[in-house]
Each structure stands twice: as structure tokens, then as C-alpha cells.
Motif scaffolding. Structure first.
Motif, PDB file in Angstrom:
ATOM      1  N   LYS A  89      77.560   8.191  13.867  1.00 15.95           N
ATOM      2  CA  LYS A  89      76.978   7.889  15.181  1.00 15.95           C
ATOM      3  C   LYS A  89      77.575   8.775  16.271  1.00 15.95           C
ATOM      4  O   LYS A  89      76.889   9.139  17.235  1.00 15.95           O
ATOM      5  N   THR A  90      78.850   9.121  16.123  1.00 12.73           N
ATOM      6  CA  THR A  90      79.476  10.026  17.083  1.00 12.73           C
ATOM      7  C   THR A  90      78.840  11.409  17.017  1.00 12.73           C
ATOM      8  O   THR A  90      78.545  12.029  18.051  1.00 12.73           O
ATOM      9  N   ARG A  92      76.626   5.819   7.398  1.00 14.12           N
ATOM     10  CA  ARG A  92      75.833   5.403   8.557  1.00 14.12           C
ATOM     11  C   ARG A  92      74.985   4.172   8.264  1.00 14.12           C
ATOM     12  O   ARG A  92      74.447   3.557   9.195  1.00 14.12           O
ATOM     13  N   ASP A 122      84.247   5.334  31.302  1.00  8.72           N
ATOM     14  CA  ASP A 122      84.444   6.731  31.679  1.00  8.72           C
ATOM     15  C   ASP A 122      85.937   7.075  31.723  1.00  8.72           C
ATOM     16  O   ASP A 122      86.353   8.155  31.280  1.00  8.72           O
ATOM     17  N   GLU A 162      81.009   0.562  33.171  1.00 10.83           N
ATOM     18  CA  GLU A 162      80.804   2.003  33.052  1.00 10.83           C
ATOM     19  C   GLU A 162      82.004   2.789  33.559  1.00 10.83           C
ATOM     20  O   GLU A 162      82.410   3.795  32.954  1.00 10.83           O
ATOM     21  N   ASP A 218      75.856  12.084  16.142  1.00 12.53           N
ATOM     22  CA  ASP A 218      74.512  12.002  16.726  1.00 12.53           C
ATOM     23  C   ASP A 218      74.522  12.200  18.237  1.00 12.53           C
ATOM     24  O   ASP A 218      73.524  12.642  18.823  1.00 12.53           O
ATOM     25  N   LYS A 219      75.642  11.861  18.887  1.00 17.95           N
ATOM     26  CA  LYS A 219      75.716  11.933  20.352  1.00 17.95           C
ATOM     27  C   LYS A 219      76.186  13.299  20.868  1.00 17.95           C
ATOM     28  O   LYS A 219      76.194  13.533  22.078  1.00 17.95           O
ATOM     29  N   LEU A 220      76.594  14.180  19.957  1.00 22.76           N
ATOM     30  CA  LEU A 220      77.162  15.459  20.380  1.00 22.76           C
ATOM     31  C   LEU A 220      76.082  16.491  20.688  1.00 22.76           C
ATOM     32  O   LEU A 220      74.982  16.447  20.134  1.00 22.76           O
ATOM     33  N   THR A 221      76.420  17.422  21.562  1.00 15.65           N
ATOM     34  CA  THR A 221      75.578  18.596  21.820  1.00 15.65           C
ATOM     35  C   THR A 221      76.296  19.809  21.216  1.00 15.65           C
ATOM     36  O   THR A 221      77.311  20.262  21.755  1.00 15.65           O
TER      37      THR A 221
END
Length: 285
Positions: free
Chosen positions: A183-184, A173, A140, A136, A186-189
């Protein structure tokens, strides 16, 4: 009639089997003869000239046909020009950042474009171990490094901070090797809509309006990805477009262990020879 068809099918399969076996024998015979630099097309052609057969005229025809093919890669770090850093209209540097190797190739002019096969621009490649094996803390650190390099390229292009950013997740996808773009996304806000409805809330929690789209591929939509993005740009009017896509590499060692960032644009599908409309600053405006 049934027996005739079966016999002919068996004969056809037998012929195909022996041809396939000869192909395998030919490939295995090259094991100790392949050039050290697999990207050296002239060396590959020389091998072909020595092994394709015994008829000189047929050999010449076969070699001339093979000359137009090369081993395809999207990674600038695998370009032949890397070995001649500072020559042929290119500049190449490497450095170590937090335990990650970072390579930067700058294609400066038309001479550099011909030498590398890449468009004029900057290509930053970050190398790591297999991402699935990283801890992890390392992930990061890698994410921070990628963000830093993206920010540096964006600042150089815009001469400041963007007022709106669009992330385009390119690819299919439904296919594992091509789904990193969707997929990227999908992870965004996303935050662009927040500013429209509540600017005070946006100013408290957000820095830059962010919107995103996963346009799919031509076979799914019947519309070129560049055309879809053109329509989105007319509506959202972003200052910066981040296109995320899977890239083709020469070496399997780079799979899941390499990130390339560039300001030169992209041709979706070019990694498998299905080159679609260009997505770049010139084409999108």
C-alpha cells in the motif's frame, strides 16, 4: 455403519470440548499470576512449572520443551535490554519531538545482540496515538518526523545524499495486517524513469531518482523476496533500499500507533515464525 460413525463423531467432539474447556480454565487461572513483565521468559516457565500438573517428571519434560519458546516481537523498544539502558552492549535514549515520543536503541556488539535478540544496529521507534484518530496536522508532523529520522540514518550509512533510492513494499497485499508495504508503494510517485527520458524536467521537479517494487510473498511468486530484490538491485543499482513491512508487537496498544526505523535489515515473515531470507546491507551488497 452410519450410526456408528455419528456416535464416534459425537464422542470425538465431546472429548475435544472437555479438553478445550480445561485449557480455558487453565488460562483463566493464570490471570492473577502472570508476571508484570510479560517478556520475562523465566517467570513464564515458573508459572508453567507450578500449573502443568502433578507429575514432577512430566512437568520437567513439559517445562524443558517450553523453555525454547518466547513471546515474539519485532519491536526493539519491547526488548528486555531497554530496562538496562547503557548495559549489556546497548544504549537506549528517549526524547519528545513535536508531541511524539521517540525511543532510540543502539545494539553495539555481540553482547547487545544476545541481550536484545536483535542484530547490531540502530532502532528508532516513534510512538503516537492511533493513527486513525490523529488529525491532519498531527499526521503531517508525524510524517515529517519519520522522514527526518530516515534521512538521518541514510546520511549516516552513505555519508551523503543517495543517487538513487529503491522502496521495497514487503508483504501480502491481500491480507489486511500485512499489506502496509504494498500500500505504501501504491502511494509513491516514482521518478527514476523521468531522468532517463527528460533530464531537464527531472532536475526541475525532482531531487533523487526514486523507484519502487512490491515483490509479494513466497507463496504468491514461488521466489524468495530477497532473490527478487537482488535482481532489481542489479538493474536499478540504487544506493539506498527502504524496506517497508508490517511488524509483530507484544502489546495491542502498539498496533497502528508505532513506527520503527532501523538500519539493521529485516527477515520477512519472522513475525509469524515463517522466517525467510535476510534483507540487509550484508545480503544485498
Amino acid at each position: 455403519m452410519q450410526i456408528f460413525l455419528i456416535l464416534n463423531y459425537w464422542t470425538f467432539c465431546t472429548i475435544r470440548f472437555f479438553r478445550f474447556r480445561r485449557i480455558l480454565q487453565f488460562i483463566f487461572s493464570l490471570g492473577d499470576r502472570l508476571p508484570q513483565n510479560i517478556g520475562d521468559n523465566s517467570a513464564i516457565i515458573r508459572i508453567s512449572r507450578a500449573h502443568v500438573g502433578h507429575n514432577p517428571k512430566k512437568n520437567e519434560k513439559r517445562v524443558s520443551k517450553m523453555a525454547k519458546y518466547s513471546i515474539r516481537t519485532d519491536l526493539a523498544c519491547e526488548s528486555e535490554a531497554v530496562h538496562d539502558a547503557g548495559k549489556n552492549g546497548t544504549e537506549y535514549t528517549e526524547k519528545d519531538c513535536d508531541g511524539f515520543r521517540v525511543a532510540r536503541l543502539t545494539v553495539q556488539n555481540e553482547v547487545g545482540e544476545r541481550a536484545t535478540g536483535k542484530r547490531r544496529g540502530t532502532y528508532v521507534t516513534i510512538f503516537s496515538e492511533l493513527l486513525c484518530d490523529e488529525g491532519e496536522d498531527r499526521l503531517d508532523a508525524l510524517a515529517a518526523l519519520v522522514a527526518e529520522e530516515i534521512g538521518a540514518l541514510a546520511e549516516n550509512l552513505l555519508c551523503g545524499e543517495p543517487r538513487c533510492v529503491l522502496v521495497a513494499g514487503l508483504g501480502n497485499r491481500e491480507i489486511t495486517a500485512d499489506c502496509i508495504g504494498p500500500k505504501t508503494v501504491d502511494k509513491l510517485t516514482v521518478t527514476r524513469h523521468i531522468r532517463v527520458h527528460d533530464e531537464a524536467l527531472f532536475n526541475r521537479f525532482c531531487r533523487v531518482p526514486l523507484c519502487a517494487i512490491a515483490p509479494g510473498v513466497l507463496g504468491q511468486t514461488g521466489i524468495e523476496t530477497a532473490e527478487l530484490l537482488g535482481g532489481v538491485l542489479d538493474c536499478a543499482k540504487p544506493d539506498l533500499v527502504l524496506a517497508v513491512d508490517a511488524l509483530a508487537a507484544r502489546s495491542v496498544k502498539r498496533l497502528g500507533a508505532t513506527v520503527q526505523i532501523s538500519d539493521a535489515g529485516i527477515f520477512p515473515g519472522s513475525g509469524i515464525g515463517n522466517r525467510r531470507s535476510e534483507i540487509s546491507r550484508e545480503s544485498l551488497g
